[in-house]
Scaffold this motif. Sequence first.
Motif, PDB file in Angstrom:
ATOM      1  N   LEU A 286      67.001  92.942  35.997  1.00 34.62           N
ATOM      2  CA  LEU A 286      67.759  94.139  35.641  1.00 34.62           C
ATOM      3  C   LEU A 286      69.152  94.036  36.255  1.00 34.62           C
ATOM      4  O   LEU A 286      69.311  93.637  37.411  1.00 34.62           O
ATOM      5  N   ARG A 287      70.159  94.431  35.461  1.00 32.02           N
ATOM      6  CA  ARG A 287      71.531  94.494  35.961  1.00 32.02           C
ATOM      7  C   ARG A 287      72.017  95.932  35.864  1.00 32.02           C
ATOM      8  O   ARG A 287      71.802  96.596  34.839  1.00 32.02           O
ATOM      9  N   LEU A 288      72.650  96.412  36.919  1.00 31.75           N
ATOM     10  CA  LEU A 288      73.105  97.795  36.991  1.00 31.75           C
ATOM     11  C   LEU A 288      74.613  97.871  36.786  1.00 31.75           C
ATOM     12  O   LEU A 288      75.360  96.932  37.105  1.00 31.75           O
ATOM     13  N   ARG A 289      75.065  98.997  36.259  1.00 32.72           N
ATOM     14  CA  ARG A 289      76.497  99.159  35.964  1.00 32.72           C
ATOM     15  C   ARG A 289      77.310  99.244  37.245  1.00 32.72           C
ATOM     16  O   ARG A 289      78.404  98.689  37.335  1.00 32.72           O
ATOM     17  N   ASP A 290      76.794  99.942  38.245  1.00 32.75           N
ATOM     18  CA  ASP A 290      77.538 100.147  39.479  1.00 32.75           C
ATOM     19  C   ASP A 290      77.058  99.203  40.566  1.00 32.75           C
ATOM     20  O   ASP A 290      75.900  98.786  40.591  1.00 32.75           O
ATOM     21  N   ASP A 291      77.957  98.885  41.478  1.00 35.29           N
ATOM     22  CA  ASP A 291      77.629  98.024  42.613  1.00 35.29           C
ATOM     23  C   ASP A 291      77.031  98.898  43.713  1.00 35.29           C
ATOM     24  O   ASP A 291      77.734  99.388  44.594  1.00 35.29           O
ATOM     25  N   VAL A 292      75.704  99.088  43.643  1.00 34.19           N
ATOM     26  CA  VAL A 292      75.018  99.946  44.598  1.00 34.19           C
ATOM     27  C   VAL A 292      74.149  99.097  45.513  1.00 34.19           C
ATOM     28  O   VAL A 292      73.880  97.921  45.241  1.00 34.19           O
ATOM     29  N   ASP A 293      73.718  99.687  46.603  1.00 37.01           N
ATOM     30  CA  ASP A 293      72.907  98.982  47.595  1.00 37.01           C
ATOM     31  C   ASP A 293      71.445  98.987  47.153  1.00 37.01           C
ATOM     32  O   ASP A 293      70.780 100.022  47.188  1.00 37.01           O
ATOM     33  N   VAL A 294      70.952  97.833  46.731  1.00 39.52           N
ATOM     34  CA  VAL A 294      69.557  97.684  46.312  1.00 39.52           C
ATOM     35  C   VAL A 294      68.991  96.455  47.013  1.00 39.52           C
ATOM     36  O   VAL A 294      69.590  95.381  46.976  1.00 39.52           O
ATOM     37  N   SER A 295      67.823  96.610  47.629  1.00 39.86           N
ATOM     38  CA  SER A 295      67.208  95.518  48.391  1.00 39.86           C
ATOM     39  C   SER A 295      65.802  95.240  47.884  1.00 39.86           C
ATOM     40  O   SER A 295      65.229  96.021  47.104  1.00 39.86           O
ATOM     41  N   ARG A 296      65.260  94.128  48.343  1.00 43.49           N
ATOM     42  CA  ARG A 296      63.871  93.785  48.029  1.00 43.49           C
ATOM     43  C   ARG A 296      62.959  94.926  48.460  1.00 43.49           C
ATOM     44  O   ARG A 296      63.069  95.452  49.572  1.00 43.49           O
TER      45      ARG A 296
END
Length: 430
Positions: A286-296
């Motif tokens: 999955l690719r998100l529009r905004d550069d947000v903080d997502v981790s494992r």
Amino acid sequence: MDLLRFITCGSVDDGKSTLIGRLLYDSDSVSLDVLATLEKRGSSNGGGVDLALLTDGLKAEREQGITIDVAHKYFTTPRRKFIITDAPGHVQYTRNMVTGASNADLAIVLVDARQGVIEQTRRHTLLASLLGIKYFVLAVNKMDLVGNDEAVFERIKTDYQAIAEQLRLPHVLAIPLSALNGDNVVRPARSLPWYGGPSLLQHLESVPVAADANPREARFQVQYVIRPQTEALPDYRGYAGSIQSGVYRAGDRVRIHPSGVETVLEAIEVGQREVPSAEAPQAVVLRLRDDVDVSRGDAIVPVSAHPAVVRELEATLCWMDERPLRAGRKLLVQHHAALVKASVTAILQKTNIETFESVGTEEAKLNDIVRVRLRTALPLVADAYRANRATGAFILVDEQTGNTLAAGLVQATDPDYFTQEMPIEAVYSI
């Protein structure tokens, strides 16, 4: 053709491996090279083909004549595809049976006609029921050793029906058979003229396949963050994992849990190619529009979905460690890719295997089935197991050794338990 996943369970020496071997052998699902090897080994030993060797592949299994590890076999008939899980019957390997039953649609519970219903029959039936299996086959095996006596079959059937009523099993069919001789396994047996039902394979070909437990509630947990940072893809960031349930569509507005940040699902990739949508159990990026903080371990879900984000829950455990579990024990919760510290704050009850009644207890011993309350250091995105098998299961892990301590099923969540602000030292003090 659709796919049916089923498990064979029951006590040791009830004939589970032989039954699977007979299914494969009589349905012409054994490759010629494997068949030639088994026939050669059988002739050298002065006997026929040992069908149990089709599943008992470990050296220790062949030496001891018992199943130790879980074995998976695949075969196809003109009507359906099958994945078979052969689970060990010995009480020592109950943990392996739980692993094998976690993805099954149907359970074949074998009973030796000479022994009838015993404790391990009850334990495996209870575990299969807790794991959400809806369809059960009571396979009364070795009927040839009791003279194909209808009275013996009816007595065992009646005994098991009492278990089915206690556990409220919705679909149970009793079938008399002989796995060694092939009676009533693939084709109806002339040796059992009083039985008018289907053979085992006929039933397996006709039983409905369970649908997705919760197709509307989309769930995805990040297993790996992809950031190649190459000249060709300097800003690429993708989140790899398998869709656990539901459907994802490019352009959907999604929420990241546990942070609660919202963004838009920019693109979905399957096999390095963009697709407009994907569904469980596909592996995707999955690719998100905004550069947000997502981790494992973080969850990405549509904003219309409402998962429970909790730090306290009630769960049913099958305890798998020699060391007893007591309230206050600190351990790790492995919920798919998420690994968090936790504490068992209370042991609420234990299930009596003989009566299936809930009784009070202060500890859980090896193979006990108990209901507990857990408190985690960080939030988990979880569902009750009865609503979503994919996100309602977890394991408990020993912090020091990394050994698996228990298999757990979420029974209830309390999303309001931590509504108040907690200092960070309190969260990690457990």
